[in-house]
Motif scaffolding. Structure first.
Motif, PDB file in Angstrom:
ATOM      1  N   PRO A  26       0.955  -1.190   0.043  1.00 49.61           N
ATOM      2  CA  PRO A  26      -0.059  -0.128   0.003  1.00 49.61           C
ATOM      3  C   PRO A  26       0.841   1.164   0.062  1.00 49.61           C
ATOM      4  O   PRO A  26       1.973   1.200   0.415  1.00 49.61           O
ATOM      5  CB  PRO A  26      -0.872  -0.156   1.204  1.00 49.61           C
ATOM      6  CG  PRO A  26       0.217  -1.011   2.356  1.00 49.61           C
ATOM      7  CD  PRO A  26       0.693  -2.117   1.352  1.00 49.61           C
ATOM      8  N   VAL A  27       0.281   2.287  -0.764  1.00 48.57           N
ATOM      9  CA  VAL A  27       0.998   3.612  -0.537  1.00 48.57           C
ATOM     10  C   VAL A  27       1.360   4.137   0.948  1.00 48.57           C
ATOM     11  O   VAL A  27       2.318   4.713   1.337  1.00 48.57           O
ATOM     12  CB  VAL A  27      -0.031   4.661  -1.184  1.00 48.57           C
ATOM     13  CG1 VAL A  27       0.906   6.087  -1.115  1.00 48.57           C
ATOM     14  CG2 VAL A  27       0.161   4.303  -2.622  1.00 48.57           C
ATOM     15  N   GLY A  28       0.219   3.708   1.866  1.00 50.55           N
ATOM     16  CA  GLY A  28       0.383   4.066   3.285  1.00 50.55           C
ATOM     17  C   GLY A  28      -0.712   3.644   4.138  1.00 50.55           C
ATOM     18  O   GLY A  28      -1.603   2.683   3.537  1.00 50.55           O
ATOM     19  N   GLU A  29      -1.006   4.153   5.165  1.00 53.25           N
ATOM     20  CA  GLU A  29      -2.140   3.642   6.009  1.00 53.25           C
ATOM     21  C   GLU A  29      -2.745   4.942   6.873  1.00 53.25           C
ATOM     22  O   GLU A  29      -2.102   5.793   7.304  1.00 53.25           O
ATOM     23  CB  GLU A  29      -1.462   2.790   7.016  1.00 53.25           C
ATOM     24  CG  GLU A  29      -2.461   2.030   7.783  1.00 53.25           C
ATOM     25  CD  GLU A  29      -1.771   0.877   8.922  1.00 53.25           C
ATOM     26  OE1 GLU A  29      -2.041   0.883  10.047  1.00 53.25           O
ATOM     27  OE2 GLU A  29      -0.881   0.189   8.334  1.00 53.25           O
ATOM     28  N   ASN A  56      -7.479   9.401  19.065  1.00 47.39           N
ATOM     29  CA  ASN A  56      -6.266   9.613  18.359  1.00 47.39           C
ATOM     30  C   ASN A  56      -6.485   9.196  16.876  1.00 47.39           C
ATOM     31  O   ASN A  56      -7.210   8.502  16.402  1.00 47.39           O
ATOM     32  CB  ASN A  56      -5.398   8.334  18.902  1.00 47.39           C
ATOM     33  CG  ASN A  56      -4.063   8.112  18.037  1.00 47.39           C
ATOM     34  OD1 ASN A  56      -3.688   7.535  17.237  1.00 47.39           O
ATOM     35  ND2 ASN A  56      -3.154   8.852  18.480  1.00 47.39           N
ATOM     36  N   LEU A  57      -5.659   9.982  16.089  1.00 47.48           N
ATOM     37  CA  LEU A  57      -5.589   9.663  14.501  1.00 47.48           C
ATOM     38  C   LEU A  57      -4.324   9.907  13.759  1.00 47.48           C
ATOM     39  O   LEU A  57      -3.588  10.576  14.467  1.00 47.48           O
ATOM     40  CB  LEU A  57      -6.557  10.411  14.141  1.00 47.48           C
ATOM     41  CG  LEU A  57      -6.634  12.112  13.830  1.00 47.48           C
ATOM     42  CD1 LEU A  57      -5.723  12.775  12.677  1.00 47.48           C
ATOM     43  CD2 LEU A  57      -8.134  12.815  13.909  1.00 47.48           C
ATOM     44  N   GLY A  58      -3.909   9.304  12.871  1.00 48.19           N
ATOM     45  CA  GLY A  58      -2.968   9.631  12.303  1.00 48.19           C
ATOM     46  C   GLY A  58      -2.743   8.821  10.784  1.00 48.19           C
ATOM     47  O   GLY A  58      -3.445   8.164  10.369  1.00 48.19           O
ATOM     48  N   LEU A  74       2.478  11.180  10.706  1.00 49.03           N
ATOM     49  CA  LEU A  74       2.068  11.750  11.634  1.00 49.03           C
ATOM     50  C   LEU A  74       1.100  11.158  12.609  1.00 49.03           C
ATOM     51  O   LEU A  74       0.212  10.744  12.240  1.00 49.03           O
ATOM     52  CB  LEU A  74       1.622  13.075  11.200  1.00 49.03           C
ATOM     53  CG  LEU A  74       1.113  14.402  12.046  1.00 49.03           C
ATOM     54  CD1 LEU A  74       2.208  14.893  12.752  1.00 49.03           C
ATOM     55  CD2 LEU A  74       0.276  15.305  11.207  1.00 49.03           C
ATOM     56  N   ASP A  75       1.233  11.585  13.865  1.00 47.51           N
ATOM     57  CA  ASP A  75       0.465  11.104  14.981  1.00 47.51           C
ATOM     58  C   ASP A  75      -0.341  12.215  15.817  1.00 47.51           C
ATOM     59  O   ASP A  75       0.759  13.042  16.223  1.00 47.51           O
ATOM     60  CB  ASP A  75       1.004  10.178  15.970  1.00 47.51           C
ATOM     61  CG  ASP A  75       0.223   9.302  16.787  1.00 47.51           C
ATOM     62  OD1 ASP A  75      -0.471   8.411  16.634  1.00 47.51           O
ATOM     63  OD2 ASP A  75       0.017  10.071  17.939  1.00 47.51           O
ATOM     64  N   LEU A  76      -1.659  12.190  16.066  1.00 42.90           N
ATOM     65  CA  LEU A  76      -2.214  13.134  16.542  1.00 42.90           C
ATOM     66  C   LEU A  76      -3.250  12.691  17.908  1.00 42.90           C
ATOM     67  O   LEU A  76      -3.806  11.817  17.371  1.00 42.90           O
ATOM     68  CB  LEU A  76      -2.982  14.250  15.752  1.00 42.90           C
ATOM     69  CG  LEU A  76      -2.438  14.837  14.646  1.00 42.90           C
ATOM     70  CD1 LEU A  76      -3.131  15.670  13.607  1.00 42.90           C
ATOM     71  CD2 LEU A  76      -1.461  15.945  15.166  1.00 42.90           C
TER      72      LEU A  76
END
Length: 228
Positions: A26-29, A56-58, A74-76
């Motif tokens: 995958p390109v990312g997550e 939490n989201l990221g 990035l993690d928020l």
């Protein structure tokens, strides 16, 4: 913290880096879910409440087209850390404490065909504690939509934060559920206790006492994740 660093080293050097089909990488997550905040050490002794809850989201980006062992992202997070009610000069007041976390991160993911995919995260960023005192509206004010939104005192303190996390992704195709625990350490920071709200001779409100502590915390998280 030392155990997490050992896990990172073992994962890095022993990870099999199994080859994957390019189309399967995958390109990312992206993920979103629940987060709890648990102060530890001296911070746990000074903070008024030892458990916060929130979300939490990221997301992470996968730079490789061969495997997803190394990812960046990035993690928020945001956590409600408690509320204190009091009355000063006949005014009913409520003071709430909120924690916001924002970190850049690197993810090292074990390469496996199993539905359970472990990973280690390395994070660096900041923690921000916000304390706000407002008029404490009652049920009558809420029902009749006459709430007083006046802010009597407001202050935000921030500190650099860093740490590591261990997670397990239970995935099937492009969808999954994640269980992750982060340990985020940081240097000394002035923590405002909601109980130390005061009023000066001019009627203005302020926070009299500030605890100074290293804000080490543990963050258990449960989220759903999607491949991009």
């Amino acid at each position: 913290m030392k155990r997490l660093l050992i896990v990172v080293a073992v994962t890095f050097f022993l990870n099999p880096l199994a080859a994957q089909d390019v189309q399967d990488v995958p390109v990312g997550e992206f993920w979103i879910g629940l987060q709890f905040a648990v102060p530890v050490g001296t911070f746990a002794d000074e903070i008024d409440r030892n458990l916060g809850y929130g979300g939490n989201l990221g997301g992470v980006w996968n730079p490789s087209k061969v495997n997803n062992f190394f990812q960046m992202g990035l993690d928020l997070g945001i956590n409600y850390m408690g509320k204190d009610k009091t009355e000063i000069s006949g005014l009913p007041l409520k003071t709430t404490a909120t924690l916001i976390t924002t970190h850049l991160m690197t993810r090292l993911r074990v390469q496996t065909d199993s539905h359970i995919k472990p990973y280690v995260d390395l994070l660096g960023g900041g923690k921000f504690f916000s304390t706000t005192t407002k008029y404490n509206n009652d049920l009558f004010d809420t029902l009749f939509d006459i709430e007083d939104e006046s802010v009597f005192a407001d202050q935000t303190k921030g500190v650099w934060s860093y740490g590591a996390g261990l997670g397990f992704s239970f995935r099937k195709q492009a969808f999954g559920a994640d269980l992750r625990v982060l340990y985020l350490a940081s240097g000394p920071m002035e923590y405002i206790s909601p109980k130390n709200l005061r009023q000066d001779d001019f009627g203005d409100f302020y926070y009299e006492h500030q605890e100074i502590s290293r804000t080490h915390m543990v963050f258990p998280q449960l989220s759903i994740s999607f491949d991009l």
